[in-house]
Design a protein around this motif. Structure first.
Motif, PDB file in Angstrom:
ATOM      1  N   SER A   1       7.987   4.118  12.163  1.00  0.00           N
ATOM      2  CA  SER A   1       9.236   4.288  11.418  1.00  0.00           C
ATOM      3  C   SER A   1       9.423   3.295  10.285  1.00  0.00           C
ATOM      4  CB  SER A   1      10.432   4.160  12.381  1.00  0.00           C
ATOM      5  OG  SER A   1      10.351   5.106  13.427  1.00  0.00           O
ATOM      6  N   ALA A   2       8.724   2.159  10.338  1.00  0.00           N
ATOM      7  CA  ALA A   2       8.868   1.129   9.314  1.00  0.00           C
ATOM      8  C   ALA A   2       7.640   0.226   9.388  1.00  0.00           C
ATOM      9  CB  ALA A   2      10.142   0.317   9.530  1.00  0.00           C
ATOM     10  N   ALA A   3       7.331  -0.464   8.279  1.00  0.00           N
ATOM     11  CA  ALA A   3       6.125  -1.295   8.267  1.00  0.00           C
ATOM     12  C   ALA A   3       6.321  -2.543   7.421  1.00  0.00           C
ATOM     13  CB  ALA A   3       4.923  -0.501   7.741  1.00  0.00           C
ATOM     14  N   VAL A   4       5.777  -3.644   7.928  1.00  0.00           N
ATOM     15  CA  VAL A   4       5.620  -4.879   7.159  1.00  0.00           C
ATOM     16  C   VAL A   4       4.138  -4.990   6.830  1.00  0.00           C
ATOM     17  CG1 VAL A   4       5.720  -7.395   7.210  1.00  0.00           C
ATOM     18  CG2 VAL A   4       7.584  -6.056   8.212  1.00  0.00           C
ATOM     19  N   LEU A   5       3.792  -4.972   5.554  1.00  0.00           N
ATOM     20  CA  LEU A   5       2.396  -4.964   5.121  1.00  0.00           C
ATOM     21  C   LEU A   5       2.057  -6.260   4.421  1.00  0.00           C
ATOM     22  CD1 LEU A   5       2.220  -1.316   3.689  1.00  0.00           C
ATOM     23  CD2 LEU A   5       1.586  -2.104   5.985  1.00  0.00           C
TER      24      LEU A   5
ATOM     25  N   GLY B   1       1.402  -6.197   9.373  1.00  0.00           N
ATOM     26  CA  GLY B   1       0.276  -7.038   9.006  1.00  0.00           C
ATOM     27  C   GLY B   1      -1.048  -6.335   8.904  1.00  0.00           C
ATOM     28  N   GLY B   2      -2.102  -7.115   9.144  1.00  0.00           N
ATOM     29  CA  GLY B   2      -3.450  -6.570   9.189  1.00  0.00           C
ATOM     30  C   GLY B   2      -4.010  -6.191   7.838  1.00  0.00           C
ATOM     31  N   VAL B   3      -5.070  -5.406   7.859  1.00  0.00           N
ATOM     32  CA  VAL B   3      -5.684  -4.867   6.643  1.00  0.00           C
ATOM     33  C   VAL B   3      -4.713  -3.849   6.050  1.00  0.00           C
ATOM     34  CG1 VAL B   3      -7.648  -3.588   5.726  1.00  0.00           C
ATOM     35  CG2 VAL B   3      -7.981  -5.218   7.618  1.00  0.00           C
ATOM     36  N   ILE B   4      -4.247  -4.074   4.848  1.00  0.00           N
ATOM     37  CA  ILE B   4      -3.153  -3.268   4.313  1.00  0.00           C
ATOM     38  C   ILE B   4      -3.498  -1.782   4.240  1.00  0.00           C
ATOM     39  CG2 ILE B   4      -3.753  -3.570   1.871  1.00  0.00           C
ATOM     40  CD1 ILE B   4      -0.688  -3.869   1.355  1.00  0.00           C
ATOM     41  N   SER B   5      -4.768  -1.443   3.998  1.00  0.00           N
ATOM     42  CA  SER B   5      -5.144  -0.027   3.906  1.00  0.00           C
ATOM     43  C   SER B   5      -4.980   0.688   5.242  1.00  0.00           C
ATOM     44  CB  SER B   5      -6.583   0.103   3.407  1.00  0.00           C
ATOM     45  OG  SER B   5      -6.698  -0.367   2.087  1.00  0.00           O
ATOM     46  N   ILE B   6      -5.169  -0.021   6.356  1.00  0.00           N
ATOM     47  CA  ILE B   6      -4.925   0.589   7.669  1.00  0.00           C
ATOM     48  C   ILE B   6      -3.450   0.917   7.807  1.00  0.00           C
ATOM     49  CG2 ILE B   6      -4.958   0.181  10.164  1.00  0.00           C
ATOM     50  CD1 ILE B   6      -7.464  -1.521   9.757  1.00  0.00           C
ATOM     51  N   GLY B   7      -2.584  -0.012   7.393  1.00  0.00           N
ATOM     52  CA  GLY B   7      -1.155   0.255   7.459  1.00  0.00           C
ATOM     53  C   GLY B   7      -0.736   1.423   6.590  1.00  0.00           C
ATOM     54  N   VAL B   8      -1.346   1.539   5.404  1.00  0.00           N
ATOM     55  CA  VAL B   8      -1.025   2.660   4.511  1.00  0.00           C
ATOM     56  C   VAL B   8      -1.392   3.984   5.176  1.00  0.00           C
ATOM     57  CG1 VAL B   8      -1.575   3.765   2.311  1.00  0.00           C
ATOM     58  CG2 VAL B   8      -1.250   1.286   2.413  1.00  0.00           C
ATOM     59  N   ARG B   9      -2.626   4.088   5.676  1.00  0.00           N
ATOM     60  CA  ARG B   9      -3.062   5.337   6.312  1.00  0.00           C
ATOM     61  C   ARG B   9      -2.199   5.667   7.527  1.00  0.00           C
ATOM     62  NH1 ARG B   9      -8.173   7.487   6.919  1.00  0.00           N
ATOM     63  NH2 ARG B   9      -8.349   7.147   4.662  1.00  0.00           N
ATOM     64  N   LEU B  10      -1.892   4.674   8.342  1.00  0.00           N
ATOM     65  CA  LEU B  10      -1.095   4.908   9.542  1.00  0.00           C
ATOM     66  C   LEU B  10       0.308   5.394   9.178  1.00  0.00           C
ATOM     67  CD1 LEU B  10      -1.620   4.623  12.605  1.00  0.00           C
ATOM     68  CD2 LEU B  10      -0.569   2.355  12.481  1.00  0.00           C
ATOM     69  N   ALA B  11       0.870   4.830   8.114  1.00  0.00           N
ATOM     70  CA  ALA B  11       2.201   5.256   7.675  1.00  0.00           C
ATOM     71  C   ALA B  11       2.210   6.701   7.196  1.00  0.00           C
ATOM     72  CB  ALA B  11       2.705   4.334   6.564  1.00  0.00           C
TER      73      ALA B  11
ATOM     74  N   GLY C   1       7.089   0.134  14.860  1.00  0.00           N
ATOM     75  CA  GLY C   1       6.792  -0.453  13.566  1.00  0.00           C
ATOM     76  C   GLY C   1       5.347  -0.913  13.512  1.00  0.00           C
ATOM     77  N   TYR C   2       4.845  -1.128  12.310  1.00  0.00           N
ATOM     78  CA  TYR C   2       3.493  -1.669  12.111  1.00  0.00           C
ATOM     79  C   TYR C   2       3.622  -2.917  11.272  1.00  0.00           C
ATOM     80  CZ  TYR C   2      -1.334  -2.235  10.601  1.00  0.00           C
ATOM     81  OH  TYR C   2      -2.580  -2.758  10.343  1.00  0.00           O
TER      82      TYR C   2
END
Length: 244
Positions: free
Chosen positions: A162-166, A145-155, A142-143
């Motif tokens: 498999s899942a993310a809390v942004l 927090g952090g800078v939300i755009s990093i989470g978007v790209r990684l997803a 899972g991913y």
């Protein structure tokens, strides 16, 4: 991956600092572990790991109590890593615009965020290779927090996530809205309604753009650092449902 220190914390969590290709990071694992632990990647804020450590360690210890390993990496341009000249100029332009009460333009947001995304995501993928090769750590991943755009790209680009809390608390370039439509994993998005540094409408528009069939927006009153305990508990339950 080279471990540089190791500490057993008072709640039985093993904390190990490491470097990977010259990039500092921290790994927390529950002790003892009866089976390979699922892994959560903790995206730090752009403050440097030393400054963000108390917040990250608290999240890691909570996750360890639920049976998860967690890891974080120093962001490009943060801590002791080399500065990013384009981002440094963008920060100066951002502060000037905010002092003048002017809207923050797309050019500033792009220069501030996109170089960070472009550098960070491949680093996280390399870290995943190394972390999942360690004994005691397994998927799913899972991913958080952090800078939300990093989470978007990684997803979008990393199938092992498999899942993310942004955390909706940072500026979002317009191109990320297009990438958000490609996100299909389950999402749990935290939004502080009164976050003085966040464009609330942009956060709501980004949530609407996500292509995931399962996505939850958890909005709470309060400023940027005022995420209430019950919101953290809801995020923990989300990972327990999707990663265990």
């Amino acid at each position: 991956m080279h471990f540089t220190s190791e500490h057993l914390l008072d709640d039985g969590v093993l904390e190990r600092a490491f470097t990977l290709g010259g990039i500092p990071g921290i790994l927390w694992t529950p002790v003892p572990a009866s089976a390979p632990a699922p892994l959560i990647l903790l995206g730090p804020p752009p403050l440097g790991l030393r400054t963000a450590y108390p917040r990250l360690a608290a999240r890691a210890r909570r996750s360890a109590a639920d049976g998860f390993a967690t890891a974080t990496l120093e962001l490009p341009g943060s801590g002791d890593r080399p500065r990013l000249p384009s981002a440094e100029q963008a920060v100066a332009d951002l502060r000037r615009a905010m002092r003048a009460g002017e809207p923050v333009g797309d050019e500033i947001i792009d220069a501030l965020v996109l170089p960070l995304v472009d550098r960070s995501v491949p680093e996280w993928q390399t870290a995943l290779d190394a972390l999942l090769a360690l004994p005691g750590i397994g998927g799913p991943v899972g991913y958080s927090g952090g800078v939300i755009s990093i989470g978007v790209r990684l997803a979008v680009v990393e199938p092992r996530v498999s899942a993310a809390v942004l955390f909706a608390g940072s500026f979002v370039p317009r191109v990320m809205f297009e990438e958000a439509r490609q996100v299909t994993i389950p999402l749990h998005v935290l939004l502080q309604w009164d976050d003085e540094g966040n464009d609330r409408q942009a956060a709501l528009d980004l949530f609407d753009a996500f292509g995931s069939e399962e996505k939850t927006l958890h909005a709470n009153m309060g400023g940027h650092t005022g995420v209430p305990q019950h919101a953290g508990d809801a995020a923990a339950r989300f990972f327990t449902r999707h990663l265990k």
